[in-house]
Design an enzyme around this catalytic site. Structure first.
Site, PDB file in Angstrom:
ATOM      1  N   CYS A 127       1.327 -12.121  -6.438  1.00 21.86           N
ATOM      2  CA  CYS A 127       2.048 -13.208  -7.123  1.00 21.86           C
ATOM      3  C   CYS A 127       3.547 -12.890  -7.174  1.00 21.86           C
ATOM      4  O   CYS A 127       4.374 -13.775  -6.947  1.00 21.86           O
ATOM      5  CB  CYS A 127       1.511 -13.421  -8.526  1.00 21.86           C
ATOM      6  SG  CYS A 127      -0.055 -14.318  -8.617  1.00 21.86           S
ATOM      7  N   HIS A 146      -2.847 -17.790  -7.544  1.00 23.48           N
ATOM      8  CA  HIS A 146      -3.583 -16.572  -7.874  1.00 23.48           C
ATOM      9  C   HIS A 146      -5.076 -16.868  -7.908  1.00 23.48           C
ATOM     10  O   HIS A 146      -5.547 -17.636  -8.753  1.00 23.48           O
ATOM     11  CB  HIS A 146      -3.146 -15.991  -9.225  1.00 23.48           C
ATOM     12  CG  HIS A 146      -3.856 -14.712  -9.538  1.00 23.48           C
ATOM     13  ND1 HIS A 146      -3.422 -13.499  -9.068  1.00 23.48           N
ATOM     14  CD2 HIS A 146      -5.001 -14.465 -10.218  1.00 23.48           C
ATOM     15  CE1 HIS A 146      -4.269 -12.561  -9.469  1.00 23.48           C
ATOM     16  NE2 HIS A 146      -5.236 -13.118 -10.168  1.00 23.48           N
ATOM     17  N   HIS A 194      -6.487 -12.082  -0.082  1.00 22.53           N
ATOM     18  CA  HIS A 194      -5.609 -11.946   1.076  1.00 22.53           C
ATOM     19  C   HIS A 194      -6.482 -11.740   2.295  1.00 22.53           C
ATOM     20  O   HIS A 194      -7.473 -11.018   2.243  1.00 22.53           O
ATOM     21  CB  HIS A 194      -4.623 -10.784   0.903  1.00 22.53           C
ATOM     22  CG  HIS A 194      -5.258  -9.521   0.423  1.00 22.53           C
ATOM     23  ND1 HIS A 194      -5.612  -9.326  -0.901  1.00 22.53           N
ATOM     24  CD2 HIS A 194      -5.653  -8.408   1.083  1.00 22.53           C
ATOM     25  CE1 HIS A 194      -6.182  -8.137  -1.029  1.00 22.53           C
ATOM     26  NE2 HIS A 194      -6.224  -7.561   0.160  1.00 22.53           N
TER      27      HIS A 194
HETATM   28  P1  5GP Z   1      -7.380  -4.684   0.022  1.00 26.13           P
HETATM   29  O1  5GP Z   1      -7.852  -3.261   0.059  1.00 26.13           O
HETATM   30  O2  5GP Z   1      -7.150  -5.177  -1.390  1.00 26.13           O
HETATM   31  O3  5GP Z   1      -8.212  -5.609   0.846  1.00 26.13           O
HETATM   32  O4  5GP Z   1      -5.986  -4.669   0.772  1.00 26.13           O
HETATM   33  C1  5GP Z   1      -4.755  -4.522   0.117  1.00 26.13           C
HETATM   34  C2  5GP Z   1      -3.751  -4.291   1.222  1.00 26.13           C
HETATM   35  O5  5GP Z   1      -2.460  -4.504   0.696  1.00 26.13           O
HETATM   36  C3  5GP Z   1      -3.800  -2.867   1.784  1.00 26.13           C
HETATM   37  O6  5GP Z   1      -4.038  -2.932   3.187  1.00 26.13           O
HETATM   38  C4  5GP Z   1      -2.432  -2.319   1.430  1.00 26.13           C
HETATM   39  O7  5GP Z   1      -1.920  -1.463   2.426  1.00 26.13           O
HETATM   40  C5  5GP Z   1      -1.589  -3.573   1.267  1.00 26.13           C
HETATM   41  N1  5GP Z   1      -0.481  -3.438   0.332  1.00 26.13           N
HETATM   42  C6  5GP Z   1      -0.526  -2.894  -0.922  1.00 26.13           C
HETATM   43  N2  5GP Z   1       0.690  -2.967  -1.509  1.00 26.13           N
HETATM   44  C7  5GP Z   1       1.510  -3.590  -0.602  1.00 26.13           C
HETATM   45  C8  5GP Z   1       2.905  -3.952  -0.640  1.00 26.13           C
HETATM   46  O8  5GP Z   1       3.619  -3.732  -1.615  1.00 26.13           O
HETATM   47  N3  5GP Z   1       3.397  -4.572   0.471  1.00 26.13           N
HETATM   48  C9  5GP Z   1       2.630  -4.828   1.564  1.00 26.13           C
HETATM   49  N4  5GP Z   1       3.239  -5.448   2.600  1.00 26.13           N
HETATM   50  N5  5GP Z   1       1.318  -4.506   1.625  1.00 26.13           N
HETATM   51  C10 5GP Z   1       0.776  -3.888   0.552  1.00 26.13           C
HETATM   52 ZN    ZN Z   2      -1.800 -12.983  -7.980  1.00 27.73          ZN
END
Ligand code: 5GP
Ligand code: ZN
Length: 114
Positions: free
Chosen positions: A7, A46, A100
């Site tokens: 967000c 969100h 995402h």
């Molecule tokens: P999840 O494990 O929730 O499916 O994926 C979260 C993703 O967000 C991970 O691949 C992580 O590397 C990415 N991520 C976390 N914090 C940030 C950030 O501040 N910027 C970017 N560009 N990616 C992020």
């Molecule tokens: Zn959010």
């Protein structure tokens, strides 16, 4: 949601390099890429996990899937292939609780996932 990383990026409270943006979503490159292409397609609304989706989100999620394919095509991965993933809750490894769509490409990806 005030205490949500995605967000904050969507609201421009945290600066990020946006690959794409429209009224309902944006795309960023993952900070810890797991493949030569690792983009994230993120809705501005969100929504914590896929478990919270309702019929009113159908068009949004459909548009996110089409955006993932467009990003892959722009980067030259349409024909050779790419992977799209939503992680949901602990067993999947979900770390950020704002949905995402991961878009991964540029290397041979294993199946089944580890
Ligand atoms: P999840 O494990 O929730 O499916 O994926 C979260 C993703 O967000 C991970 O691949 C992580 O590397 C990415 N991520 C976390 N914090 C940030 C950030 O501040 N910027 C970017 N560009 N990616 C992020
Ligand atoms: Zn959010």
């Amino acid at each position: 949601m005030s205490d949500c990383l995605f967000c904050k990026i969507g609201n421009k409270d945290i600066p990020a390099s946006l690959v794409y943006e429209d009224e309902e979503m944006f795309v960023i490159d993952d900070i810890n890429p797991q493949a030569p292409m690792h983009a994230l397609v993120i809705p501005k609304r969100h929504i914590a996990t896929l478990n919270e989706l309702t019929k009113e989100h159908d068009a949004l999620v459909g548009a996110m899937m089409r955006r993932a394919a467009a990003v892959a095509a722009e980067r030259g991965y349409a024909a050779r292939g790419f992977r799209t993933v939503f992680n949901t809750n602990a067993d999947s490894g979900q770390a950020v609780y704002h949905i995402h769509l991961h878009v991964l490409g540029g290397r041979k990806l294993t199946w089944p996932p580890g």
